[in-house]
Design a protein around this motif. Structure first.
Motif, PDB file in Angstrom:
ATOM      1  N   GLN A  93       0.815  -1.214   0.000  1.00  0.00           N
ATOM      2  CA  GLN A  93       0.000   0.000   0.000  1.00  0.00           C
ATOM      3  C   GLN A  93       0.851   1.268   0.000  1.00  0.00           C
ATOM      4  N   THR A  94       2.072   1.180   0.498  1.00  0.00           N
ATOM      5  CA  THR A  94       2.884   2.371   0.743  1.00  0.00           C
ATOM      6  C   THR A  94       3.799   2.719  -0.412  1.00  0.00           C
ATOM      7  N   PHE A  95       4.301   1.730  -1.148  1.00  0.00           N
ATOM      8  CA  PHE A  95       5.332   1.973  -2.153  1.00  0.00           C
ATOM      9  C   PHE A  95       4.847   1.625  -3.551  1.00  0.00           C
ATOM     10  N   ASP A  96       5.512   2.266  -4.536  1.00  0.00           N
ATOM     11  CA  ASP A  96       5.225   1.952  -5.932  1.00  0.00           C
ATOM     12  C   ASP A  96       6.301   1.025  -6.477  1.00  0.00           C
ATOM     13  N   THR A  97       6.318   0.836  -7.798  1.00  0.00           N
ATOM     14  CA  THR A  97       7.254  -0.106  -8.406  1.00  0.00           C
ATOM     15  C   THR A  97       8.707   0.339  -8.271  1.00  0.00           C
ATOM     16  N   ARG A  98       8.935   1.626  -8.038  1.00  0.00           N
ATOM     17  CA  ARG A  98      10.302   2.138  -7.849  1.00  0.00           C
ATOM     18  C   ARG A  98      10.647   2.289  -6.374  1.00  0.00           C
ATOM     19  N   ASN A 100       9.240   4.081  -4.212  1.00  0.00           N
ATOM     20  CA  ASN A 100       8.988   5.422  -3.695  1.00  0.00           C
ATOM     21  C   ASN A 100       7.652   5.411  -2.958  1.00  0.00           C
ATOM     22  N   VAL A 101       7.526   6.268  -1.949  1.00  0.00           N
ATOM     23  CA  VAL A 101       6.255   6.387  -1.249  1.00  0.00           C
ATOM     24  C   VAL A 101       5.191   6.864  -2.233  1.00  0.00           C
ATOM     25  N   ALA A 102       4.084   6.128  -2.298  1.00  0.00           N
ATOM     26  CA  ALA A 102       3.094   6.383  -3.338  1.00  0.00           C
ATOM     27  C   ALA A 102       1.718   6.645  -2.754  1.00  0.00           C
ATOM     28  N   ALA A 103       0.880   7.291  -3.544  1.00  0.00           N
ATOM     29  CA  ALA A 103      -0.529   7.472  -3.190  1.00  0.00           C
ATOM     30  C   ALA A 103      -1.237   6.126  -3.327  1.00  0.00           C
ATOM     31  N   PRO A 104      -2.376   5.946  -2.666  1.00  0.00           N
ATOM     32  CA  PRO A 104      -3.063   4.649  -2.719  1.00  0.00           C
ATOM     33  C   PRO A 104      -3.374   4.167  -4.133  1.00  0.00           C
ATOM     34  N   ASP A 105      -3.673   5.112  -5.052  1.00  0.00           N
ATOM     35  CA  ASP A 105      -4.046   4.694  -6.401  1.00  0.00           C
ATOM     36  C   ASP A 105      -2.855   4.431  -7.313  1.00  0.00           C
ATOM     37  N   THR A 106      -1.622   4.669  -6.840  1.00  0.00           N
ATOM     38  CA  THR A 106      -0.430   4.390  -7.650  1.00  0.00           C
ATOM     39  C   THR A 106       0.502   3.401  -6.953  1.00  0.00           C
ATOM     40  N   SER A 107       0.036   2.771  -5.907  1.00  0.00           N
ATOM     41  CA  SER A 107       0.870   1.853  -5.130  1.00  0.00           C
ATOM     42  C   SER A 107       0.977   0.492  -5.807  1.00  0.00           C
ATOM     43  N   LEU A 108       1.861  -0.330  -5.261  1.00  0.00           N
ATOM     44  CA  LEU A 108       1.996  -1.700  -5.751  1.00  0.00           C
ATOM     45  C   LEU A 108       0.697  -2.474  -5.572  1.00  0.00           C
ATOM     46  N   LEU A 109      -0.007  -2.204  -4.477  1.00  0.00           N
ATOM     47  CA  LEU A 109      -1.264  -2.897  -4.224  1.00  0.00           C
ATOM     48  C   LEU A 109      -2.307  -2.531  -5.274  1.00  0.00           C
ATOM     49  N   ALA A 110      -2.343  -1.269  -5.668  1.00  0.00           N
ATOM     50  CA  ALA A 110      -3.261  -0.843  -6.723  1.00  0.00           C
ATOM     51  C   ALA A 110      -2.912  -1.520  -8.051  1.00  0.00           C
ATOM     52  N   LEU A 111      -1.608  -1.686  -8.302  1.00  0.00           N
ATOM     53  CA  LEU A 111      -1.171  -2.364  -9.529  1.00  0.00           C
ATOM     54  C   LEU A 111      -1.627  -3.817  -9.529  1.00  0.00           C
ATOM     55  N   ILE A 112      -1.438  -4.479  -8.395  1.00  0.00           N
ATOM     56  CA  ILE A 112      -1.876  -5.873  -8.292  1.00  0.00           C
ATOM     57  C   ILE A 112      -3.396  -5.956  -8.418  1.00  0.00           C
ATOM     58  N   GLY A 113      -4.088  -4.976  -7.824  1.00  0.00           N
ATOM     59  CA  GLY A 113      -5.545  -4.947  -7.925  1.00  0.00           C
ATOM     60  C   GLY A 113      -6.016  -4.820  -9.364  1.00  0.00           C
TER      61      GLY A 113
END
Length: 226
Positions: A93-98, A100-113
């Motif tokens: 929920q906290t990080f993106d693919t790089r 970096n601290v990410a917003a909920p809609d750009t996080s790794l979890l959002a990507l998996i979703g």
């Protein structure tokens, strides 16, 4: 989950909807038990005989010792799985693919979703935000509501943009039947004595939830609710 969705979509018949969900869950549980009893656990039942001891008022020491043993067992066998799962969800929920601290809609979890979303499209809710909430629901079902609230900017009234009353019912059916939480998975692993068996339970529960929700969606479609 039931309270939020019934309040949003069925304000005048929420009790009836919730009663139907609970009765449906009981029915599916009975059917699943019958099927497993005739397949995976087929065989003659083993007679169960237990001699009951004389009833005595327990001492404070024995009660304290029993509480400690049960708590210690939970901490050792269940809490480890819960902790790992919680940390994993937090990281996604906290990080993106790089990283970096990410917003909920750009996080790794959002990507998996977004990857998982097509699985739920036949059920009528293929929005990536719904899939993301269902993933976090593995830590605890309450997380489904909190995740949706975050992704909707705190406005639960916006649920109507992702669901219709009918697809809300389908969603409730799915959340009713899919894996309760990682604590339940930990308990299944402890009782079955195998991580593989526990994983099989998770797959079975999610599969049953999807199939039943799909059947409900198909019946509703035929009846013209879509």
């Amino acid at each position: 989950i039931y309270t939020v969705f019934t309040a949003a979509f069925f304000p005048h018949s929420g009790a009836l909807v919730m009663l139907g969900l609970y009765l449906g869950g009981i029915l599916v549980g009975i059917v699943a038990a019958k099927v497993l009893g005739a397949t995976a656990f087929k065989g003659n039942p083993v007679p169960f005989v237990m001699e009951l001891p004389n009833y005595r008022f327990p001492s404070a020491r024995s009660v304290g010792q029993l509480i400690w043993e049960k708590a210690k067992d939970f901490l050792q066998k269940a809490f480890t799985i819960i902790f790992v799962a919680t940390v994993l969800i937090w990281f996604l929920q906290t990080f993106d693919t790089r990283l970096n601290v990410a917003a909920p809609d750009t996080s790794l979890l959002a990507l998996i979703g977004s990857w998982v979303a097509p699985i739920f499209k036949p059920l009528g809710f293929g929005d990536w935000r719904v899939s993301t909430a269902l993933i976090t629901g593995f830590t605890a079902k309450e997380s489904v509501v909190s995740t949706l609230t975050v992704l909707l900017g705190g406005d639960t009234a916006a649920l109507s943009t992702m669901f219709t009353p009918f697809t809300a019912v389908v969603f409730l059916v799915f959340t009713l039947l899919y894996t309760p939480c990682v604590a339940a998975v930990a308990a299944a692993k402890r009782e079955l004595g195998s991580a593989k068996a526990a994983a099989g339970v998770v797959v079975m529960q999610c599969g049953i939830a999807w199939v039943v929700a799909f059947v409900v969606h198909c019946i509703g479609t035929l009846l013209g609710f879509v």
